[in-house]
Design an enzyme around this catalytic site. Structure first.
Site, PDB file in Angstrom:
ATOM      1  N   HIS A   1      56.271   4.746  11.155  1.00  0.00           N
ATOM      2  CA  HIS A   1      55.853   5.170   9.814  1.00  0.00           C
ATOM      3  C   HIS A   1      57.066   5.365   8.905  1.00  0.00           C
ATOM      4  O   HIS A   1      57.069   4.949   7.741  1.00  0.00           O
ATOM      5  CB  HIS A   1      55.096   6.505   9.899  1.00  0.00           C
ATOM      6  CG  HIS A   1      53.758   6.421  10.563  1.00  0.00           C
ATOM      7  ND1 HIS A   1      52.799   5.497  10.203  1.00  0.00           N
ATOM      8  CD2 HIS A   1      53.197   7.175  11.560  1.00  0.00           C
ATOM      9  CE1 HIS A   1      51.716   5.684  10.948  1.00  0.00           C
ATOM     10  NE2 HIS A   1      51.938   6.681  11.780  1.00  0.00           N
TER      11      HIS A   1
ATOM     12  N   HIS B   1      56.561   6.340  17.525  1.00  0.00           N
ATOM     13  CA  HIS B   1      55.381   6.200  16.657  1.00  0.00           C
ATOM     14  C   HIS B   1      55.695   6.661  15.239  1.00  0.00           C
ATOM     15  O   HIS B   1      55.442   5.936  14.261  1.00  0.00           O
ATOM     16  CB  HIS B   1      54.225   7.022  17.232  1.00  0.00           C
ATOM     17  CG  HIS B   1      52.988   6.977  16.396  1.00  0.00           C
ATOM     18  ND1 HIS B   1      51.993   6.043  16.582  1.00  0.00           N
ATOM     19  CD2 HIS B   1      52.581   7.741  15.339  1.00  0.00           C
ATOM     20  CE1 HIS B   1      51.034   6.230  15.680  1.00  0.00           C
ATOM     21  NE2 HIS B   1      51.371   7.266  14.920  1.00  0.00           N
ATOM     22  N   GLU B   2      56.253   7.854  15.122  1.00  0.00           N
ATOM     23  CA  GLU B   2      56.547   8.376  13.789  1.00  0.00           C
ATOM     24  C   GLU B   2      57.674   7.600  13.113  1.00  0.00           C
ATOM     25  O   GLU B   2      57.698   7.454  11.895  1.00  0.00           O
ATOM     26  CB  GLU B   2      56.903   9.869  13.877  1.00  0.00           C
ATOM     27  CG  GLU B   2      55.800  10.748  14.448  1.00  0.00           C
ATOM     28  CD  GLU B   2      54.501  10.643  13.665  1.00  0.00           C
ATOM     29  OE1 GLU B   2      54.534  10.319  12.463  1.00  0.00           O
ATOM     30  OE2 GLU B   2      53.432  10.876  14.269  1.00  0.00           O
TER      31      GLU B   2
END
Length: 459
Positions: free
Chosen positions: A26, A22-23
């Site tokens: 980003h 998920h990170e």
């Protein structure tokens, strides 16, 4: 490995993978669009380990593992942060908050998108592996259920549900999940060489659509055909004290013949404190065993159900007559992985909406304890179950992060929508108010999830 050890290991593996992906979504989007990333952290709070990226897209970013393994973050240069309020030159040009609106939105959305892409990969990998599961053969449905009313008798093999092919019972369970909020379902079955269609309708049966996921799945009246074979008896339980052993196959209860596990379960549940004579087949002989189910209270109804503390024989031990093998090709596996991801995303969003409207009980919200139990159980079952578990949790993380709540990615995207409409960013006062609302929501949700976890442990 013990259940506790599997739960801890499974939980840490799941968090490490899902949060990192998920990170990293980003992170990649930020670096691609020219935003400087100062720190990439898995976990919150004090840093346990840190190292500095030195090459390629990692250069200049500090990577860290922090104490609390319940999330992570990507810290970018932002002139609203006091630590970066005085930056100039290239550093200022690389600040997140000074980028074009579309760039900021892409960076924010990239985290949940990474979770959905990971789910496609995980599902595809799981479906590409050889599968062995119970045949999609039906047990006799209980009278009054939609399956019984439609005319199903038991013994039929499901081949399609609403046009989607069904290979084994895991496929059936998934299709039942996707029809959780449906009132009608068409199933095609094979029975004695012929294929017939049945329309199941539960719109007139309020008991078929409860507030729990389990009640909605069971509301159709479809159960798999599995012999009433004992896998094991818990030491000290009613069955163990009466002499029931693993491998025993119950063929009659109080003289009435049975052949299916759900028949045994129903008889036991309805006989709390009442002795039952079980006729079991053991090593080729028939043996009568008298068992008195213990009464387990049901707080919601004030009544009780019978329990004899036994488990069903594992599906893999039932023999070839009960099992089916399947091997998908790569294209079919990827195609099914994409379809399953879309279905799971829609289903997750629909369940969340159901909780908001009261269709689904808030008791269905689970927290880290339940997640750890699920991770441990699937890890013990093997690579494919654990991979499927990771896929559905990854989708849940993606959907939850898109909720329009400040503190979550969806809240930030909502800010961007207001900015696009207004033509300027929201005021600091408005954002501060939103942050307080977001913190309150996330805190309340976390508290509810932990409360539900502990209720499950105590029940």
């Amino acid at each position: 490995m013990s259940l506790f050890g599997s739960s801890v290991l499974g939980f840490l593996l799941a968090i490490a993978l899902l949060v990192t992906i998920h990170e990293f979504g980003h992170y990649l989007a930020a670096r691609w669009l020219g935003v400087r990333v100062v720190r990439f952290s898995v976990g919150f709070g004090p840093v346990l380990l840190r190292w500095m990226g030195k090459r390629g897209i990692f250069k200049g970013t500090e990577f860290a593992i922090s104490v609390l393994p319940l999330g992570g973050y990507v810290r970018m240069v932002d002139t609203r942060d006091p630590d970066f309020s005085g930056v100039t030159g290239d550093a200022r040009n690389q600040a997140f908050n000074l980028q074009a609106l579309w760039k900021r939105s892409v960076i924010v959305f990239a985290g949940p998108l990474a979770n959905f892409l990971l789910a496609i990969v995980l599902y595809s990998a799981a479906f590409a592996m050889p599968e062995r599961d119970l045949k999609a053969q039906l047990a006799a449905p209980e009278a009054g259920t939609p399956a019984a009313i439609a005319g199903l008798r038991g013994g039929e093999r499901i081949v399609r549900i609403d046009g989607f092919d069904v290979g084994h019972w895991s496929d059936v369970r998934w299709e039942l999940l996707t029809h959780m909020f449906s009132d009608e379902m068409v199933i095609d079955v094979e029975d004695r060489g012929a294929t017939r269609s049945f329309v199941l309708n539960r719109s007139a049966d309020a008991s078929a659509s409860g507030e729990s996921v389990g009640a909605r799945l069971g509301g159709w009246g479809l159960n798999f055909d599995q012999p009433a074979r004992i896998g094991g008896a818990i030491a000290g339980g009613p069955a163990s004290r009466a002499g029931v052993r693993g491998g025993d196959e119950v063929v009659a209860i109080n003289g009435q013949s049975i052949r299916q596990w759900n028949q045994l379960t129903k008889a036991v549940q309805q006989s709390a404190g009442v002795p039952l004579t079980l006729t079991v087949r053991r090593a080729g002989s028939l043996v009568d065993v008298t068992v008195t189910p213990r009464a387990e209270p049901v707080p919601k109804t004030g009544g009780s159900v019978g329990r004899i503390d036994v488990s069903a024989a594992p599906a893999a031990t039932l023999g070839v007559d009960w099992m089916v093998d399947r091997q998908r090709g790569l294209f079919e596996a990827v195609s099914e992985g994409l379809r399953r991801t879309i279905d799971a995303t829609v289903l997750t969003a629909r369940v969340l909406w159901g909780m908001l409207t009261g269709e689904i009980s808030l008791r269905q919200i689970s927290g880290p304890v339940t997640m750890a139990e699920g991770a441990g159980a699937t890890l013990n079952q093997g690579l494919v179950p654990f991979t499927l578990f990771l896929a559905i949790v990854s989708i849940s993380i993606g959907v939850l992060n898109l909720l329009p709540v400040p503190m979550l990615d969806g809240g930030q995207l909502l800010y961007h929508l207001f900015e696009a409409i207004k033509g300027a960013p929201l005021s600091e006062r408005a954002e501060a108010l939103g942050q307080r609302i977001g913190i309150g929501f996330v805190t309340a949700l976390t508290a509810l999830a932990l409360y539900n976890d502990f209720l499950r442990i105590l029940s």
